[in-house]
Design a protein around this motif. Structure first.
Motif, PDB file in Angstrom:
ATOM      1  N   ARG A  11      76.567  13.280  30.838  1.00 44.21           N
ATOM      2  CA  ARG A  11      75.659  14.326  30.388  1.00 44.21           C
ATOM      3  C   ARG A  11      76.399  15.144  29.340  1.00 44.21           C
ATOM      4  O   ARG A  11      77.619  15.279  29.381  1.00 44.21           O
ATOM      5  CB  ARG A  11      75.248  15.241  31.555  1.00 44.21           C
ATOM      6  N   ILE A  13      75.970  18.806  26.569  1.00 48.09           N
ATOM      7  CA  ILE A  13      75.247  20.027  26.228  1.00 48.09           C
ATOM      8  C   ILE A  13      75.923  20.651  25.011  1.00 48.09           C
ATOM      9  O   ILE A  13      77.141  20.510  24.833  1.00 48.09           O
ATOM     10  CB  ILE A  13      75.226  20.997  27.440  1.00 48.09           C
ATOM     11  N   VAL A  15      77.092  24.002  23.235  1.00 46.50           N
ATOM     12  CA  VAL A  15      77.473  25.354  23.639  1.00 46.50           C
ATOM     13  C   VAL A  15      77.680  26.184  22.377  1.00 46.50           C
ATOM     14  O   VAL A  15      78.407  25.765  21.475  1.00 46.50           O
ATOM     15  CB  VAL A  15      78.779  25.323  24.469  1.00 46.50           C
ATOM     16  N   TRP A  35      81.013  26.437  38.903  1.00 51.50           N
ATOM     17  CA  TRP A  35      79.959  25.731  38.176  1.00 51.50           C
ATOM     18  C   TRP A  35      79.327  24.599  38.957  1.00 51.50           C
ATOM     19  O   TRP A  35      78.145  24.361  38.855  1.00 51.50           O
ATOM     20  CB  TRP A  35      80.502  25.151  36.868  1.00 51.50           C
ATOM     21  N   GLU A 144      74.183  18.302  35.336  1.00 54.63           N
ATOM     22  CA  GLU A 144      73.335  19.184  34.514  1.00 54.63           C
ATOM     23  C   GLU A 144      73.594  20.651  34.873  1.00 54.63           C
ATOM     24  O   GLU A 144      73.763  21.489  33.992  1.00 54.63           O
ATOM     25  CB  GLU A 144      71.859  18.857  34.717  1.00 54.63           C
ATOM     26  N   GLN A 145      73.636  20.951  36.192  1.00 56.54           N
ATOM     27  CA  GLN A 145      73.897  22.317  36.642  1.00 56.54           C
ATOM     28  C   GLN A 145      75.277  22.783  36.201  1.00 56.54           C
ATOM     29  O   GLN A 145      75.453  23.927  35.767  1.00 56.54           O
ATOM     30  CB  GLN A 145      73.797  22.403  38.162  1.00 56.54           C
ATOM     31  N   THR A 148      75.319  23.474  32.415  1.00 58.27           N
ATOM     32  CA  THR A 148      74.545  24.688  32.134  1.00 58.27           C
ATOM     33  C   THR A 148      75.334  25.936  32.522  1.00 58.27           C
ATOM     34  O   THR A 148      75.341  26.934  31.795  1.00 58.27           O
ATOM     35  CB  THR A 148      73.186  24.634  32.872  1.00 58.27           C
ATOM     36  N   LYS A 151      78.190  26.451  30.013  1.00 56.45           N
ATOM     37  CA  LYS A 151      77.581  26.968  28.778  1.00 56.45           C
ATOM     38  C   LYS A 151      77.331  28.485  28.910  1.00 56.45           C
ATOM     39  O   LYS A 151      77.691  29.260  28.025  1.00 56.45           O
ATOM     40  CB  LYS A 151      76.284  26.225  28.490  1.00 56.45           C
ATOM     41  N   ALA A 152      76.723  28.887  30.021  1.00 57.57           N
ATOM     42  CA  ALA A 152      76.427  30.319  30.239  1.00 57.57           C
ATOM     43  C   ALA A 152      77.715  31.138  30.245  1.00 57.57           C
ATOM     44  O   ALA A 152      77.775  32.230  29.655  1.00 57.57           O
ATOM     45  CB  ALA A 152      75.658  30.500  31.534  1.00 57.57           C
TER      46      ALA A 152
END
Length: 156
Positions: A11, A13, A15, A35, A144-145, A148, A151-152
């Motif tokens: 996966r 993402i 950022v 995380w 995915e979690q 995410t 990223k946060a």
């Protein structure tokens, strides 16, 4: 009979932060419980030591009410590029890699199985974790979690 496992889970993402900011977050495996929905704790064998190639650690993981311990070793550690660790019990290699993307960073998480998955782990997955397909779906949702949440953290 156990169903086949996926050899590669991956996966990624984007950022909105620099690679150095993302690296400062992912380089410390002890932060994984912040995380990952599966990881309860990570303890380095040498708790006051720096994390580097060859560092070893113990994870406490959970799925529902089931808890288990795994033992990891850093097998790749390239500053501002990648961190990867091998889990002794199942032979999998988990990694986070980063690459610049304009002013942002692409963060990729992978689970590789270059030597397959141990028979012990395959059997436990079938008997206690709902089987390969169900557990793979849980792992992919967890990835995915995890991404995410990283990223946060990086964007805050």
């Amino acid at each position: 009979m156990a169903t086949a496992f996926k050899a590669l889970l991956e996966r990624r993402i984007t950022v909105d932060a620099s690679p150095s900011v993302v690296w400062d977050i992912i380089r410390d495996i002890r932060r994984m419980p912040e995380w990952s929905p599966q990881v309860i704790s990570v303890k380095l064998r040498e708790p006051d030591g720096d994390i580097r190639l060859g560092s070893t650690f113990t994870n406490l993981n959970h799925q529902g009410e089931l808890e288990w311990i795994t033992h990891g070793e850093m097998v790749r550690y390239e500053p501002e590029k990648e961190v990867a660790f091998r889990i002794a019990e199942n032979h999998t290699i988990w990694s986070f890699s980063i690459s610049p993307h304009g002013a942002a960073t692409v963060l990729t998480q992978r689970r590789e199985t270059p030597d397959g998955i141990s028979q012990f782990s395959l059997e436990l997955t079938e008997s206690h974790l709902g089987g390969q397909q169900a557990f793979t779906e849980i792992l992919e949702a967890g990835m995915e979690q995890t991404l995410t949440a990283i990223k946060a953290c990086a964007e805050s």
